[in-house]
Design an enzyme around this catalytic site. Structure first.
Site, PDB file in Angstrom:
ATOM      1  N   CYS A  74     -94.812 -46.382 -18.477  1.00  0.00           N
ATOM      2  CA  CYS A  74     -94.509 -45.614 -17.269  1.00  0.00           C
ATOM      3  C   CYS A  74     -95.187 -44.254 -17.383  1.00  0.00           C
ATOM      4  O   CYS A  74     -96.100 -44.078 -18.194  1.00  0.00           O
ATOM      5  CB  CYS A  74     -93.002 -45.510 -17.019  1.00  0.00           C
ATOM      6  SG  CYS A  74     -92.072 -44.471 -18.164  1.00  0.00           S
ATOM      7  N   ASN A  85     -92.405 -41.811 -20.147  1.00  0.00           N
ATOM      8  CA  ASN A  85     -91.773 -42.568 -21.237  1.00  0.00           C
ATOM      9  C   ASN A  85     -90.389 -42.040 -21.590  1.00  0.00           C
ATOM     10  O   ASN A  85     -89.990 -42.036 -22.748  1.00  0.00           O
ATOM     11  CB  ASN A  85     -92.686 -42.608 -22.469  1.00  0.00           C
ATOM     12  CG  ASN A  85     -92.283 -43.646 -23.507  1.00  0.00           C
ATOM     13  OD1 ASN A  85     -92.475 -43.430 -24.698  1.00  0.00           O
ATOM     14  ND2 ASN A  85     -91.727 -44.765 -23.098  1.00  0.00           N
ATOM     15  N   CYS A 137     -87.688 -42.696 -18.954  1.00  0.00           N
ATOM     16  CA  CYS A 137     -86.736 -43.421 -18.098  1.00  0.00           C
ATOM     17  C   CYS A 137     -87.052 -44.916 -18.037  1.00  0.00           C
ATOM     18  O   CYS A 137     -86.396 -45.727 -18.671  1.00  0.00           O
ATOM     19  CB  CYS A 137     -86.715 -42.846 -16.682  1.00  0.00           C
ATOM     20  SG  CYS A 137     -85.948 -41.225 -16.543  1.00  0.00           S
ATOM     21  N   ARG A 138     -88.067 -45.277 -17.250  1.00  0.00           N
ATOM     22  CA  ARG A 138     -88.315 -46.688 -16.955  1.00  0.00           C
ATOM     23  C   ARG A 138     -88.781 -47.498 -18.147  1.00  0.00           C
ATOM     24  O   ARG A 138     -88.219 -48.555 -18.441  1.00  0.00           O
ATOM     25  CB  ARG A 138     -89.330 -46.815 -15.816  1.00  0.00           C
ATOM     26  CG  ARG A 138     -88.838 -46.217 -14.518  1.00  0.00           C
ATOM     27  CD  ARG A 138     -89.907 -46.186 -13.465  1.00  0.00           C
ATOM     28  NE  ARG A 138     -90.921 -45.187 -13.816  1.00  0.00           N
ATOM     29  CZ  ARG A 138     -92.063 -45.025 -13.163  1.00  0.00           C
ATOM     30  NH1 ARG A 138     -92.360 -45.819 -12.149  1.00  0.00           N
ATOM     31  NH2 ARG A 138     -92.919 -44.092 -13.516  1.00  0.00           N
ATOM     32  N   SER A 139     -89.834 -47.046 -18.829  1.00  0.00           N
ATOM     33  CA  SER A 139     -90.370 -47.874 -19.916  1.00  0.00           C
ATOM     34  C   SER A 139     -89.436 -47.966 -21.118  1.00  0.00           C
ATOM     35  O   SER A 139     -89.303 -49.050 -21.684  1.00  0.00           O
ATOM     36  CB  SER A 139     -91.785 -47.444 -20.316  1.00  0.00           C
ATOM     37  OG  SER A 139     -91.842 -46.097 -20.690  1.00  0.00           O
ATOM     38  N   ASP A 198     -89.197 -44.440  -9.933  1.00  0.00           N
ATOM     39  CA  ASP A 198     -88.878 -43.534 -11.033  1.00  0.00           C
ATOM     40  C   ASP A 198     -87.522 -42.866 -10.793  1.00  0.00           C
ATOM     41  O   ASP A 198     -87.395 -42.018  -9.910  1.00  0.00           O
ATOM     42  CB  ASP A 198     -89.970 -42.476 -11.171  1.00  0.00           C
ATOM     43  CG  ASP A 198     -89.860 -41.689 -12.458  1.00  0.00           C
ATOM     44  OD1 ASP A 198     -88.766 -41.668 -13.064  1.00  0.00           O
ATOM     45  OD2 ASP A 198     -90.862 -41.076 -12.856  1.00  0.00           O
TER      46      ASP A 198
END
Length: 149
Positions: free
Chosen positions: A7, A10, A12-14, A120
């Site tokens: 993401c 690095n 939140c999402r990934s 995000d």
């Protein structure tokens, strides 16, 4: 199989995708090496964002051991598959891959889930909605990896 989740920062999402994936893969009896990275470097060394950790923990996923890092050229040779959370990060990874080669790079979600992009939550604040999408994406990826060739 070695999978990298990608993401922007690095935090939140990934890392959430990595945490969910490693938990569900372990429960499914699959041995897969995972990591996550961001296309940007400004959060390098930091743990996942507090609200994301809290939302993940509420579902039984522990992200506390993860630390942000930036995508490197070496990652394209170290991983078999790089899964980007959105089209911008996909494009950034593909540009870097042109000089690095190696891993298959694609969107984490198929187009029929949220148009292929994980929003995000750092900006939307919808950590639970993002985790819903991530869980669905992880289940699809696991099914794909478990399918006979």
């Amino acid at each position: 199989m070695r999978i990298l989740f990608l993401c922007l920062g690095n935090i939140c999402r990934s890392p959430a995708a990595e945490g969910v994936f490693r938990d569900l893969a372990r429960k499914a009896g699959l041995e897969v090496v995972t990591d996550s990275a961001g296309t940007g470097s400004w959060h390098a060394g930091e743990p996942p964002y507090g609200p994301m950790q809290k939302a993940a923990r509420a579902r039984g996923y522990d992200l506390s051991d993860l630390r942000a890092r930036q995508l490197t050229r070496d990652d394209f040779g170290r991983f078999d598959l790089i899964l980007a959370m959105d089209r911008q990060n996909l494009a950034d990874a593909q540009r870097l891959a042109l000089v690095s080669g190696g891993a298959e790079i694609r969107l984490f979600l198929p187009d029929d889930l949220a148009g292929g992009e994980v929003p995000d939550p750092y900006y939307t604040r919808d950590f639970d909605g993002v985790l819903d999408l991530i869980e669905r994406g992880v289940r699809r990826t696991l099914a794909e990896l478990s399918a006979p060739d």
